[in-house]
Design an enzyme around this catalytic site. Structure first.
Site, PDB file in Angstrom:
ATOM      1  N   ARG A   1      23.296   7.492  17.254  1.00 29.61           N
ATOM      2  CA  ARG A   1      23.343   6.211  17.516  1.00 29.61           C
ATOM      3  C   ARG A   1      21.565   5.609  17.094  1.00 29.61           C
ATOM      4  O   ARG A   1      21.526   5.059  17.127  1.00 29.61           O
ATOM      5  CB  ARG A   1      23.006   6.880  19.198  1.00 29.61           C
TER       6      ARG A   1
ATOM      7  N   LYS B   1      23.414  12.100  38.243  1.00 30.90           N
ATOM      8  CA  LYS B   1      23.488  10.626  39.256  1.00 30.90           C
ATOM      9  C   LYS B   1      24.618  10.911  40.111  1.00 30.90           C
ATOM     10  O   LYS B   1      24.803  10.071  41.167  1.00 30.90           O
ATOM     11  CB  LYS B   1      23.289   9.696  38.548  1.00 30.90           C
TER      12      LYS B   1
ATOM     13  N   ARG C   1      16.298  -3.042  29.536  1.00 28.63           N
ATOM     14  CA  ARG C   1      15.814  -2.348  31.054  1.00 28.63           C
ATOM     15  C   ARG C   1      14.080  -3.190  31.009  1.00 28.63           C
ATOM     16  O   ARG C   1      13.898  -2.813  29.848  1.00 28.63           O
ATOM     17  CB  ARG C   1      16.104  -1.254  31.130  1.00 28.63           C
TER      18      ARG C   1
ATOM     19  N   HIS D   1      23.635  -1.714  56.813  1.00 30.35           N
ATOM     20  CA  HIS D   1      24.258  -1.228  55.071  1.00 30.35           C
ATOM     21  C   HIS D   1      25.191   0.275  55.051  1.00 30.35           C
ATOM     22  O   HIS D   1      24.885   0.955  54.265  1.00 30.35           O
ATOM     23  CB  HIS D   1      23.426  -1.726  54.024  1.00 30.35           C
TER      24      HIS D   1
ATOM     25  N   ARG E   1      23.239  -2.701  48.214  1.00 27.80           N
ATOM     26  CA  ARG E   1      23.377  -3.759  46.352  1.00 27.80           C
ATOM     27  C   ARG E   1      25.362  -2.953  46.197  1.00 27.80           C
ATOM     28  O   ARG E   1      25.696  -4.446  45.649  1.00 27.80           O
ATOM     29  CB  ARG E   1      22.492  -3.901  45.466  1.00 27.80           C
TER      30      ARG E   1
ATOM     31  N   PRO F   1      17.942   6.096  42.113  1.00 27.50           N
ATOM     32  CA  PRO F   1      18.246   7.959  41.997  1.00 27.50           C
ATOM     33  C   PRO F   1      18.809   8.099  41.263  1.00 27.50           C
ATOM     34  O   PRO F   1      19.736   7.885  40.342  1.00 27.50           O
ATOM     35  CB  PRO F   1      19.626   8.015  43.180  1.00 27.50           C
ATOM     36  N   GLU F   2      17.734   8.723  40.532  1.00 29.51           N
ATOM     37  CA  GLU F   2      18.386   9.571  38.691  1.00 29.51           C
ATOM     38  C   GLU F   2      18.242  10.783  39.800  1.00 29.51           C
ATOM     39  O   GLU F   2      17.334  10.802  40.721  1.00 29.51           O
ATOM     40  CB  GLU F   2      16.667   9.383  37.823  1.00 29.51           C
TER      41      GLU F   2
END
Length: 282
Positions: free
Chosen positions: A153, A60, A263, A94, A112, A2-3
């Site tokens: 950054r 999110k 990632r 779950h 998870r 999910p984004e």
DNA sequence: GTGCTTGTTGGCCA
DNA sequence: GTGGCCAACAAGCA
């Protein structure tokens, strides 16, 4: 999974089914890690009898508001999902939280358990909710703000920077790849190496992908689609980034997958120039 | 068994 | 103090 847009999809799923309804009972797995920070027994005792008034999604996260000044915050983590089942639904392994209303069972499942349920009592929304960064589609997400963030950054790879929720709330792994692909920026480019023109393109594509994803995935502006992702066009990187032998929908060239910023990252060579060779070859 | 996984966090180090 | 990297969290799947 999910984004930004998937989160809105799941929120609407519960909302469409149950806004205005009264909670009859709550079933939960009290030991599940998703309750860290909140006491599951308190949730189970507080919600029955209350009405689900409204809800919101940001980044999110989701926030469901119940009568009696009760709030349920949900983060889906990596594998969380919300479904709507008949009120007689028997919780599966779950299904860590099941809120039964007069007509439905609202189910939060997450195998998870990277997800999170946060319970809050009070007149106002919880503090963590108001601390979520301003939305990518809101007025505070300006080209200037993006440029300032990239400067701060400057040594980090672009892929890692787009995943930073403090500036790009709701953007996750696939959206980051989609944005960089559309902007023609290699995921390994250092944030500080982007030209002003590239920064502006990045900003524009962030907004474009966020808006389009909300329309196509969550049906914003129309009806909620019956399933996730079914309306994402084949012209997006989305459908090709995981398939072996996947090709760039724009150039037809085989896509590359590699770990960047910790990632798995997918990009289209040629279209997104490798900074190792030449930073900018337009 | 091995090696993945659309997320976040805290610890380590420069 | 700031920024960047990475392992850990947990469970399923190929």
């Amino acid at each position: 999974m999910p984004e930004l847009a998937e989160v809105e999809f799941f929120r609407r799923r519960w909302a469409d089914a149950a806004h205005g309804q009264r909670v009859v009972s709550v079933a939960l797995h009290a030991k599940a890690k998703i309750f860290r920070g909140s006491d599951p027994d308190v949730i189970a005792h507080a919600l029955p009898g209350k009405r689900l008034l409204n809800s919101e999604a940001a980044a999110k996260q989701m926030l469901f508001r119940f009568s009696g000044d009760l709030w349920l915050g949900i983060h889906l983590g990596m594998t969380g999902e919300l479904t709507v089942q008949p009120p007689t639904h028997a919780p599966a392994k779950h299904d860590h939280l099941v809120v039964v209303t007069t007509k439905h069972a609202l189910v939060f499942s997450d195998h998870r358990m990277f997800g999170r349920v946060q319970f809050h009592e009070g007149k106002d929304a919880p503090a963590w909710w108001s601390e979520i960064a301003p939305p990518v589609l809101g007025p505070e997400f300006t080209g200037k703000a993006v440029a300032a963030f990239l400067a701060r950054r400057r040594r980090a790879p672009m892929k890692a920077v787009l995943l930073m929720q403090e500036r790009f709330p709701g953007i996750g792994n696939w959206m980051a790849d989609e944005i960089l692909w559309r902007a023609g920026i290699h995921p390994r480019r250092e944030a500080g190496s982007l030209t002003p023109a590239e920064t502006k393109t990045l900003w524009r594509e962030c907004r474009h992908v966020a808006r389009a994803a909300l329309e196509k995935i969550a049906g914003v502006g129309g009806k909620l689609p019956p399933d996730l992702n079914i309306h994402i066009p084949d012209t997006w990187l989305f459908h090709h980034r995981w398939e072996d032998g996947g090709r760039c929908p724009k150039t037809g060239v085989p896509l590359i997958r590699e770990e960047i910023g910790g990632r798995t990252t997918c990009w289209s060579p040629g279209r997104q120039k490798d900074p190792g060779r030449k930073a900018h070859a337009k």
